[in-house]
Design a protein around this motif. Structure first.
Motif, PDB file in Angstrom:
ATOM      1  N   GLN A  26      -8.130   1.541  -2.813  1.00 43.31           N
ATOM      2  CA  GLN A  26      -7.477   1.403  -1.495  1.00 43.31           C
ATOM      3  C   GLN A  26      -8.381   0.970  -0.334  1.00 43.31           C
ATOM      4  O   GLN A  26      -8.051   0.030   0.377  1.00 43.31           O
ATOM      5  CB  GLN A  26      -6.740   2.685  -1.142  1.00 43.31           C
ATOM      6  N   ASP A  41       0.865  -1.176   0.000  1.00 39.17           N
ATOM      7  CA  ASP A  41       0.000   0.000   0.000  1.00 39.17           C
ATOM      8  C   ASP A  41       0.906   1.232   0.000  1.00 39.17           C
ATOM      9  O   ASP A  41       1.538   1.554   1.005  1.00 39.17           O
ATOM     10  CB  ASP A  41      -0.896  -0.029   1.252  1.00 39.17           C
ATOM     11  N   ASP A  82     -11.692   5.885   5.057  1.00 47.99           N
ATOM     12  CA  ASP A  82     -10.246   5.644   5.170  1.00 47.99           C
ATOM     13  C   ASP A  82      -9.533   6.993   5.200  1.00 47.99           C
ATOM     14  O   ASP A  82      -9.414   7.661   4.182  1.00 47.99           O
ATOM     15  CB  ASP A  82      -9.798   4.801   3.957  1.00 47.99           C
ATOM     16  N   ASN A  84      -5.366  -1.635   5.305  1.00 46.89           N
ATOM     17  CA  ASN A  84      -5.546  -1.833   3.863  1.00 46.89           C
ATOM     18  C   ASN A  84      -4.590  -2.898   3.331  1.00 46.89           C
ATOM     19  O   ASN A  84      -5.000  -3.799   2.601  1.00 46.89           O
ATOM     20  CB  ASN A  84      -5.308  -0.517   3.098  1.00 46.89           C
ATOM     21  N   LYS A 108       3.275   0.757   3.124  1.00 49.31           N
ATOM     22  CA  LYS A 108       3.052  -0.392   3.990  1.00 49.31           C
ATOM     23  C   LYS A 108       3.131  -1.659   3.144  1.00 49.31           C
ATOM     24  O   LYS A 108       2.678  -1.652   2.001  1.00 49.31           O
ATOM     25  CB  LYS A 108       1.647  -0.320   4.628  1.00 49.31           C
TER      26      LYS A 108
END
Ligand SMILES: Nc1ncnc2c1ncn2[C@@H]1O[C@H](COP(=O)(O)OP(=O)(O)OP(=O)(O)O)[C@@H](O)[C@H]1O
Ligand SMILES: [Mg+2]
Length: 344
Positions: free
Chosen positions: A156, A7, A186, A323, A14
Motif C-alpha cells: 500500500q 485502494d 502511511d 496511495n 478509494k
C-alpha cells in the motif's frame, strides 16, 4: 483498455481512473427494501446511493449501508476483510468508474504486513469477468459485465511514493525521489504502514505494519462516550464528529476537542516511537513522507516528533487518495508506456 487503481482500506475504499476519483466508507451491508425514497428534499443530491448485486447477493455500500442495513459487515481483521468484503467493495468502485465489457487493468494494494500472505488471493478474487448490477436510488438496475484483465497488487504505501514520483503519464517526474532514501509513514484507519525506498529498492528491514491507526484513538473516544452517554458509538461513525469537535447523542451535545487533542497526541507519540525503533539504523535517510487520511489529521502532532526532514503534506489535497493515485500512475507506467492518452 482502462487503467484503474483501487485502494481498499479498512476505513475507506478509494478508486481512481483517468477521469475521476471516488471515496466511500468500507462498510458493506445487506440490501433491504427501502419503502420510501431517501431524500426528503429535492436538493439532497443523488450520488450517494451505492447498491450492488454480485454473486447472487445484494449489498448496500458505504454510508447507505451505515444508514439502512440491519446487518453490516465491518471488520478490522485482514483475512476476514479480504474474504468477506474486498471483492464487493472493489467491484462497486470498478462498476462506478468503468463501462461494461471494457477490458480493465487494475492496480491495488495490501498493507506491508499482509502483502505476501494475501496478494495472490486478492488478485484471484478480482481477476476475470464479473457480472454485476448497480441499482440506483430509484430502484433502477443497470447490469454490467466487468472485465478485469490484469491485476497488480503492490504494498500500500508504495502508492504514495509512486504518486510523488510519477506524473499523470506514468513517467518519472521527480528524479530526486528515485535517487534518494525515502521513508514512508502511511497512517490509515486501522493500520500504520512503514516502508523505505532506497534508490527505488524496497527495504524489508525498514517495513512493517502496526495497528497504530486512527481507530486506536477513536476507540478511546468511543469508550469515553459510552461511559458518559451509555451509547456504544461505532468507530466509523466518529469521523465527522471528531472533525466537527462535538457529537450529539440522544439530544445531548458532547464536546470532543480536548479529548481528541489528547488521544491524537498520544497516537502520534506512539507512531514516532515506532519510527525511531524501526528506522534506528537508517539515519542516512534523505526524507520522510507522511501519507494516508490518518497521516493528514495527525501531521501537526507527528511532524514535530520525527527526527529528520519531513516532506510537507498539501492540506488542499485529500491525503486518503495519495496511495490510489499512485496505483493509477503506476498502472500507466507499466501498461500504457508510449500510449497517447485518449482525449475522452
Ligand atoms: N475528509 C475526510 N473524511 C473522513 N476521514 C478523513 C477525511 N480526511 C482525513 N480523514 C481521516 O482519514 C482516516 C482514514 O484514512 P485512510 O483512508 O487513509 O485509511 P484506510 O486506508 O481506510 O485505512 P487502512 O490503511 O488502515 O486500511 C480516517 O480515520 C480519518 O481520521
Ligand atoms: Mg490505507
Amino acid at each position: 483498455m482502462e487503467i484503474i487503481g483501487i485502494d481498499i482500506g479498512f476505513g475507506f475504499t478509494k478508486a481512481t481512473s483517468s477521469r475521476e476519483s471516488l471515496v466511500f466508507k468500507s462498510v458493506l451491508g445487506e440490501a433491504t427494501e427501502i419503502q420510501f425514497q431517501e431524500h426528503l428534499l429535492v436538493d439532497g443530491g443523488g450520488d450517494d446511493h451505492l447498491q450492488l448485486e454480485v454473486d447472487g447477493k445484494a449489498y448496500f455500500i458505504g454510508e447507505l449501508a451505515e444508514r439502512q442495513s440491519n446487518v453490516r459487515f465491518f471488520t478490522l481483521d485482514q483475512a476476514q476483510f479480504i474474504s468477506s468484503s474486498a471483492k464487493a467493495l472493489a467491484l462497486t468502485a470498478a462498476a462506478r468508474l468503468v463501462g461494461s465489457h471494457l477490458p480493465i487493468n487494475l492496480v491495488t494494494g495490501l498493507p506491508i504486513g499482509h502483502y505476501r500472505q494475501h496478494k495472490d488471493e486478492l488478485a484471484r478474487l478480482l481477476q476475470g469477468e464479473h457480472k454485476v448490477a448497480l441499482v440506483d436510488g430509484a430502484g433502477k438496475r443497470q447490469e454490467k459485465t466487468l472485465n478485469i484483465n490484469k491485476v497488480r497488487v503492490i504494498p500500500q504505501p508504495f502508492g504514495s511514493l509512486f504518486n510523488a514520483m510519477l506524473n499523470d503519464l506514468g513517467e518519472v517526474g521527480d528524479k530526486r525521489l528515485v535517487k534518494e532514501k525515502i521513508g514512508i509513514i502511511d497512517v490509515g484507519f486501522r493500520t500504520s504502514d512503514y516502508t523505505i525506498s532506497d534508490k527505488m529498492r524496497y527495504s524489508e528491514r525498514g517495513s512493517r505494519t502496526t495497528d497504530s491507526g486512527i481507530a486506536r484513538a477513536f476507540t478511546v473516544i468511543a469508550t469515553k462516550l459510552r461511559e458518559n452517554s451509555g451509547v456504544n458509538v461505532e468507530l466509523y461513525r466518529l469521523f465527522e464528529a471528531v472533525d466537527r469537535g462535538a457529537i450529539k447523542i440522544r439530544g445531548k451535545e458532547y464536546e470532543l476537542k480536548a479529548l481528541t487533542d489528547q488521544v491524537f497526541g498520544q497516537l502520534a507519540a506512539a507512531i514516532a516511537n515506532e519510527v525511531d525503533r524501526l528506522w534506528a539504523d537508517d539515519w542516512d535517510m534523505d526524507a520522510m513522507v507522511i501519507t494516508g487520511g490518518g497521516g493528514a489529521v495527525l501531521a501537526k502532532y507527528l511532524q514535530p516528533l520525527l527526527k529528520g526532514h519531513v516532506l510537507p503534506i498539501d492540506p488542499a489535497k485529500d491525503a486518503r487518495l495519495y496511495n490510489v493515485q499512485g496505483y493509477w500512475k503506476f498502472g500507466k507506467h507499466i501498461w500504457a508506456k508510449g500510449v497517447v492518452p485518449s482525449p475522452t
